[in-house]
Design a protein around this motif. Structure first.
Motif, mmCIF file in Angstrom:
data_model
loop_
_atom_site.group_PDB
_atom_site.id
_atom_site.type_symbol
_atom_site.label_atom_id
_atom_site.label_comp_id
_atom_site.label_asym_id
_atom_site.label_seq_id
_atom_site.Cartn_x
_atom_site.Cartn_y
_atom_site.Cartn_z
ATOM 1 N N PRO A 5 5.359 -5.845 -16.484
ATOM 2 C CA PRO A 5 4.517 -4.916 -16.787
ATOM 3 C C PRO A 5 2.718 -5.221 -16.860
ATOM 4 N N GLY A 6 2.740 -7.166 -16.053
ATOM 5 C CA GLY A 6 2.145 -7.955 -15.306
ATOM 6 C C GLY A 6 2.128 -8.769 -14.131
ATOM 7 N N LEU A 7 0.804 -8.977 -13.536
ATOM 8 C CA LEU A 7 0.897 -9.500 -12.360
ATOM 9 C C LEU A 7 0.287 -10.998 -12.969
ATOM 10 N N PRO A 8 1.215 -12.260 -12.233
ATOM 11 C CA PRO A 8 0.381 -13.600 -12.702
ATOM 12 C C PRO A 8 -1.124 -12.981 -12.318
ATOM 13 N N THR B 60 3.900 -2.446 -11.530
ATOM 14 C CA THR B 60 3.504 -2.188 -11.908
ATOM 15 C C THR B 60 3.578 -0.723 -12.157
ATOM 16 N N LEU B 61 4.011 -0.040 -13.284
ATOM 17 C CA LEU B 61 3.750 1.768 -13.518
ATOM 18 C C LEU B 61 2.877 1.906 -14.297
ATOM 19 N N MET B 62 2.197 3.142 -13.747
ATOM 20 C CA MET B 62 0.950 3.529 -14.988
ATOM 21 C C MET B 62 1.039 3.759 -16.021
ATOM 22 N N ASN B 63 0.457 3.809 -16.960
ATOM 23 C CA ASN B 63 0.655 3.839 -18.054
ATOM 24 C C ASN B 63 1.213 5.270 -18.469
ATOM 25 N N ALA C 87 0.775 2.089 -10.156
ATOM 26 C CA ALA C 87 -0.151 1.767 -10.595
ATOM 27 C C ALA C 87 -0.425 0.645 -9.332
ATOM 28 N N GLU C 88 0.380 -0.501 -9.793
ATOM 29 C CA GLU C 88 -0.174 -1.877 -8.877
ATOM 30 C C GLU C 88 1.333 -2.559 -8.456
ATOM 31 N N ALA C 89 1.129 -2.888 -6.779
ATOM 32 C CA ALA C 89 2.633 -3.560 -6.397
ATOM 33 C C ALA C 89 1.968 -4.701 -5.822
ATOM 34 N N ALA C 90 3.093 -5.903 -5.605
ATOM 35 C CA ALA C 90 2.941 -7.136 -5.425
ATOM 36 C C ALA C 90 4.026 -7.692 -4.538
ATOM 37 N N SER D 67 0.942 -1.092 0.002
ATOM 38 C CA SER D 67 0.177 -0.188 0.022
ATOM 39 C C SER D 67 1.065 1.504 -0.347
ATOM 40 N N ALA D 68 1.814 1.318 0.226
ATOM 41 C CA ALA D 68 3.038 2.260 0.592
ATOM 42 C C ALA D 68 3.378 2.736 -1.017
ATOM 43 N N LEU D 69 3.964 1.419 -2.195
ATOM 44 C CA LEU D 69 4.509 1.443 -3.122
ATOM 45 C C LEU D 69 3.215 2.414 -4.180
ATOM 46 N N VAL D 70 1.744 1.405 -3.625
ATOM 47 C CA VAL D 70 0.685 1.931 -4.975
ATOM 48 C C VAL D 70 0.620 3.716 -4.381
#
Ligand code: WT7
Length: 652
Positions: free
Chosen positions: A603-606, A567-570, A546-549, A537-540
């Motif tokens: 670029p994408g997460l599973p 995953t970075l923003m567009n 855009a997204e982090a895991a 949640s810190a990363l996003v």
């Protein structure tokens, strides 16, 4: 490694002879603690001084929906009086706290029980003068200096509830904790020297307080004398006030179940939880485990190298040792300053008898070579301990050979913020040790291993599963501050009728327990517990993300490292400078301990077709174990996995 782990280290005979508990006594007392908990704990409770003795001992239920934990519930006591006043008749001139400053050139301090009494009374009077009352919350954001202990004990003396926040946490993390517990006061210091560098604690507190009610007062201990900003009417100079208030302050009678402190800790989801500990049961358990696990005897010098910001510092720097009238050492600095021999120089200088530290520190020092330890006189050491994470057999053996010189039993103590004190640990005069095993349960503790799929109890001696505890013990946390529901859901819902620890565990044919690490989304980085969700949640929260895991991966020194898939923003291009920016961002959102070790652009997460991130796959890739990914057929787009493997960051 396998060979080291299988070597059994018998209890040294001379040690067993002088120990509080030998093998026969352990067996007898353990049995009694299970057969008759009321009788056993009723007797153990007498190690404290009660203003009004309890007539009830245990009143607890783990039944989901009705979870309620009370020990000694009609007893009345004061924790600070138990840690200080009752020792004055016999040990007023004995050293209670040895303070070893960051800079070895600065003099150490020896604070006697008489001096501790006066300092704590004065500190308590300063709190009272600020309007702090019984049940009020006080946040303590302090360096490892005696004033941190005075502040904790001053709260206990007047019945205020303290919440110590580790000084490595950022202003944001501090503000969240102040707000969650509704603190009336924050106690801090001007600056904190550590390893020759200074942290600006007061200015961190200033930044935190911008996000808090303007009624919160800031009590500042002028420790280094460094210049800080000063807000008239809000900031209070503690030392100046202490000099002008009365040197005595009556210890307020408290109920056994009144909260002593709140300590925030990370879980698999959501924000850190405020773990609430009681006054009576907690202190009985902290004192008893300190005495038996470390085989503490009168006159010994005990050193726990943890920070008071963690539960280890609460139970084994402050409350356990002081309740036992011990001499406890507080060290302001770090193991590697001014050099990698500092721990051993301190053991030598202060003639330490029991030393308790974390595996990560041992691994770090081991890497510096044995010459840093071999040159010191460590003949006063009688016992060594570890805590916080599984210890690898190589580190255990190095600790045994180079620090213990083959003479000192090693106690590998498994416990948690939630448990208040040791749960599974060898008692050094009773239980043979094996490198990497926490061995046997402490008195009154009934560990069980459950099948993770259906929760049934695995009763064979040699088995493996998840670790849970059957029935309560006095040091158990009572609730999550302000959210009893969350307390029940976190620990009692998944496996009905048990306290679920969150750890995996193996029991060998001798009945010895081996903790295998967390089975939830909690990671353990250098002994610091962290929720992967918090780092995510810190990363996003960063505008370009855009997204982090986030997952853990094996790290040779830290135990686990932090691996972040981002995953970075567009339209945002990945770059090394963006990586540094994100690292800095997490430092300010949470603190330096949460900084990712590795960041992989993803670029994408599973994800499953329903959109759930498959963390199992991400863990495998981070572990560099991508040959065994298991079933990926339920993925929405299996090709993202190949891309992630191709660009993985840990190829070690
Ligand atoms: C988690 C609790 C308890 C004080 C320090 C940490 C891990 C703790 C051991 C050990 C293997 C251990 C567990 C546990 N842990 N001690 N001796 N062997 N793992 O307290 O921050 O609440 O963390 O630390 O995973 O659940 P904490």
């Amino acid at each position: 490694m396998a060979d080291q782990a299988h070597t059994i280290h018998p209890v040294p005979e001379a040690f067993a002879t002088g120990a509080h508990v030998d093998a026969a006594r352990y067996a007898e007392m353990y049995q009694a603690s299970i057969d008759d908990p009321d009788g056993f704990w009723g007797e153990q409770g007498k190690r404290l001084d009660w203003i009004k003795p309890y007539t009830k001992v245990q009143n607890t239920t783990f039944e989901f929906g009705k979870v309620d934990i009370r020990w000694y519930e009609d007893g009345v006591l004061n924790v600070a009086a138990n840690c200080i006043d009752r020792h004055l008749a016999t040990r007023a001139e004995q050293t209670a706290i040895i303070f070893e400053p960051d800079n070895p050139e600065d003099p150490a301090q020896h604070i006697t029980y008489r001096e501790l009494h006066e300092k704590v009374c004065r500190f308590a009077n300063v709190l009272l003068a600020q309007g702090v009352m019984r049940g009020d919350r006080v946040v303590i954001y302090m360096p490892m200096i005696p004033e941190a202990a005075y502040a904790m004990l001053a709260c206990a003396r007047i019945g205020a509830i303290h919440s110590v926040v580790f000084a490595g946490f950022s202003p944001d993390a501090l503000a969240n904790r102040i707000n969650d517990c509704g603190a009336k006061v924050v106690i801090t210091a001007d600056t904190a020297p550590r390893g020759g560098r200074k942290t600006a604690l007061k200015s961190n507190a200033d930044a935190a307080l911008l996000h808090c009610s303007d009624k919160v007062r800031c009590l500042v201990v002028k420790h280094t004398g460094d210049q800080t900003t000063w807000i008239e009417g809000r900031d209070v100079d503690v030392k100046a006030q202490m000099a002008s208030v009365a040197p005595d302050c009556p210890a307020r009678p408290m109920n056994a179940e009144d909260p002593l402190f709140i300590l925030y800790t990370s879980g698999s989801t959501g924000r850190p939880k405020g773990v609430v500990h009681s006054s009576g049961g907690y202190l009985v358990f902290a004192a008893m485990t300190h005495q038996y696990t470390f085989d503490y005897h009168d006159g010994d010098v005990f050193w726990c190298s943890a920070d008071v910001g963690w539960v280890t510092g609460h139970s084994y720097i402050v409350y356990g040792p002081l309740a036992n009238g011990a001499t406890t050492l507080m060290f302001e600095g770090v193991p590697t300053y001014p050099d990698a021999g500092r721990f051993w120089a301190i053991c030598d200088k202060h003639k330490v008898n029991q030393f308790y530290t974390a595996p990560t520190a041992i691994r770090a020092l081991m890497g510096q070579g044995p010459e840093w330890v071999d040159k010191y006189d460590l003949s006063t050491l009688k016992l060594l301990g570890t805590v916080g994470e599984p210890i690898n057999p190589e580190a255990w053996v190095w600790y045994d050979e180079h620090v213990g010189r083959g003479r000192c039993p090693i106690v590998d103590t498994w416990w948690q913020t939630e448990t208040g004190g040791h749960m599974i640990t060898p008692l050094p005069g009773a239980i043979p040790t094996k490198p990497g095993s926490a061995t046997k349960p402490f008195f009154g503790v009934q560990p069980v291993i459950l099948d993770p799929t259906d929760g049934h109890e695995l009763t064979e001696t040699a088995t493996e599963g998840v670790l849970a505890i059957k029935d309560s013990w006095p040091g158990q946390m009572r609730t999550v501050w302000g959210d009893h529901e969350r307390f029940q859901k976190t620990y009692f819902e998944q496996y009905k009728g048990y306290y679920f620890s969150g750890d995996g565990c193996r029991r060998d044919a001798d009945g010895d327990y081996w903790i295998t690490g967390r089975v939830d989304d909690v990671i353990n980085v250098s002994g610091h517990r962290m929720g992967t969700a918090e780092v995510e949640s810190a990363l996003v929260a960063h505008a370009k993300v855009a997204e982090a895991a986030v997952v853990g991966y094996p790290h040779p020194v830290k135990g686990q490292g932090i691996y972040a898939y981002v995953t970075l923003m567009n339209g945002i291009d990945p770059s090394d400078s963006l990586k540094s920016e994100l690292e800095g961002w997490v430092r300010t959102e949470i603190g330096p301990i949460a900084k990712p070790d590795l960041i992989q652009w993803a670029p994408g997460l599973p994800k499953t077709r329903s959109g759930k991130i498959m963390r199992r796959i991400l863990r495998k890739i981070a572990e560099n174990d991508y040959g065994a990914l298991g079933d990926t057929s339920t993925l929405a787009d299996p090709s993202v996995v190949d891309e992630l493997i191709e660009n993985r960051m840990n190829r070690g």
